[in-house]
Design a protein around this motif. Structure first.
Motif, mmCIF file in Angstrom:
data_model
loop_
_atom_site.group_PDB
_atom_site.id
_atom_site.type_symbol
_atom_site.label_atom_id
_atom_site.label_comp_id
_atom_site.label_asym_id
_atom_site.label_seq_id
_atom_site.Cartn_x
_atom_site.Cartn_y
_atom_site.Cartn_z
ATOM 1 N N UNK A 176 0.351 5.683 3.730
ATOM 2 C CA UNK A 176 1.918 6.289 3.493
ATOM 3 C C UNK A 176 2.791 5.296 2.708
ATOM 4 N N UNK A 177 3.066 6.321 1.919
ATOM 5 C CA UNK A 177 4.215 5.414 1.115
ATOM 6 C C UNK A 177 4.505 6.764 0.188
ATOM 7 N N UNK A 178 5.639 6.826 -1.253
ATOM 8 C CA UNK A 178 6.032 7.539 -1.913
ATOM 9 C C UNK A 178 5.379 7.002 -3.526
ATOM 10 N N UNK A 179 4.647 8.500 -3.360
ATOM 11 C CA UNK A 179 3.756 8.261 -4.608
ATOM 12 C C UNK A 179 4.725 8.822 -5.907
ATOM 13 N N UNK A 187 6.557 5.479 -21.581
ATOM 14 C CA UNK A 187 6.695 4.555 -20.528
ATOM 15 C C UNK A 187 6.896 4.020 -18.914
ATOM 16 N N UNK A 188 5.378 4.807 -18.561
ATOM 17 C CA UNK A 188 5.353 4.622 -17.455
ATOM 18 C C UNK A 188 4.437 2.628 -16.975
ATOM 19 N N UNK A 189 4.164 2.501 -17.967
ATOM 20 C CA UNK A 189 3.433 1.624 -17.821
ATOM 21 C C UNK A 189 4.820 0.217 -17.157
ATOM 22 N N UNK A 190 5.047 0.836 -18.554
ATOM 23 C CA UNK A 190 6.730 -0.866 -18.397
ATOM 24 C C UNK A 190 7.508 -0.412 -17.091
ATOM 25 N N UNK A 191 7.786 0.813 -16.693
ATOM 26 C CA UNK A 191 8.508 0.943 -15.723
ATOM 27 C C UNK A 191 7.596 0.744 -14.293
ATOM 28 N N UNK A 196 10.228 -2.408 -7.940
ATOM 29 C CA UNK A 196 9.413 -2.786 -6.423
ATOM 30 C C UNK A 196 9.246 -2.598 -6.407
ATOM 31 N N UNK A 197 7.654 -2.252 -6.310
ATOM 32 C CA UNK A 197 7.238 -1.084 -5.357
ATOM 33 C C UNK A 197 6.775 -1.067 -3.818
ATOM 34 N N UNK A 198 7.652 -2.239 -3.353
ATOM 35 C CA UNK A 198 7.812 -2.408 -1.845
ATOM 36 C C UNK A 198 8.760 -1.384 -1.074
ATOM 37 N N UNK A 199 9.032 -0.891 -2.209
ATOM 38 C CA UNK A 199 10.911 -0.179 -1.775
ATOM 39 C C UNK A 199 12.066 -1.400 -0.600
ATOM 40 N N UNK A 215 6.114 1.279 0.786
ATOM 41 C CA UNK A 215 5.583 1.594 -0.190
ATOM 42 C C UNK A 215 5.554 2.037 -0.566
ATOM 43 N N UNK A 216 5.238 1.987 -2.682
ATOM 44 C CA UNK A 216 5.220 3.338 -3.644
ATOM 45 C C UNK A 216 3.684 2.921 -3.685
#
Length: 232
Positions: A176-179, A187-191, A196-199, A215-216
């Motif tokens: 369960x998370x934001x995808x 630039x997605x790799x740098x992003x 902070x994928x823990x949100x 999480x994300x």
């Protein structure tokens, strides 16, 4: 200011319905009611202006519902309701979203058309309208057809069956998370490295309420099919 849709089904006379409307409209001076199929609030409570034929149809949420009478019975016919001002601004086909996102939302909308159509004829008409809007949005016919072919009318009855809740659903408890599905965007790799994928910050803003997922995830370019993950 707020707005809400409500559907009222009345089995009495037109005079009784008009009296009900008048009392309901005067119940709270801060709430204004607008009745469909009536040009004004005054006409809505006037039995002399009541048009029974017009009141056989109503738009409720995303359904356009009509009462159809025959010699032996009466039944509801329904289809998808679309607001007159909708722009059909679907996700552009040339965006950086992963390809499975396009297949997913096309299939989801096809399922909505399937469950929101009262007959095969209505469903085919809805599919034709959807197809036309997709083509106008720049979707290639091959991409549309590949998804359309996976849906048929015989699937409708099973889709409308009540869904059984799984008491111990470990998959959704874990994932369960934001995808974020724009993995292919520049630039997605740098992003991904900076985020902070823990949100945690968003969850703190929720002040203890379970608003945000824990999480994300970044969508994988070559994700495993769901059959490999979900237990059979």
């Amino acid at each position: 200011m707020s707005a809400a849709n409500r559907s009222v089904q009345e089995s009495g006379s037109s005079a009784e319905l008009c009296r009900f409307r008048e009392k309901l409209g005067n119940a709270n001076e801060n709430i204004k009611l607008e009745w469909q199929s009536t040009p004004s609030a005054e006409d809505a409570v006037n039995p002399a202006k009541f048009d029974q034929h017009q009141h056989r149809q109503v738009n409720f949420l995303d359904l356009d519902i009509t009462i159809v009478y025959s010699q032996a019975s009466a039944e509801f016919a329904f289809k998808v309701y679309r607001k007159p001002g909708t722009a059909y601004a679907y996700l552009p086909y040339g965006s950086y979203h992963a390809r499975h996102v396009f297949r997913g939302w096309l299939k989801a909308e096809m399922h909505r058309l399937l469950t929101h159509s009262s007959s095969p004829t209505v469903w085919l008409e809805e599919c034709a309208v959807f197809y036309s809007h997709l083509r106008n949005r720049g979707y290639p016919s091959k991409a549309i057809d590949s998804t359309f072919r996976t849906i048929n009318w015989n699937q409708r009855s099973k889709m409308l069956e009540p869904k059984k809740r799984v008491a111990d659903d470990k998959f959704f408890a874990q994932y369960r998370g934001c995808v974020f599905s724009n993995r292919n965007a520049p630039g997605s790799a740098e992003l991904r490295m900076e985020m902070d994928l823990s949100l945690e910050e968003l969850r703190e803003q929720g002040q203890g309420r379970d608003i945000f997922p824990p999480c994300a995830f970044f969508a994988s370019r070559s994700a495993l099919p769901m059959g490999y993950i979900l237990p059979r």
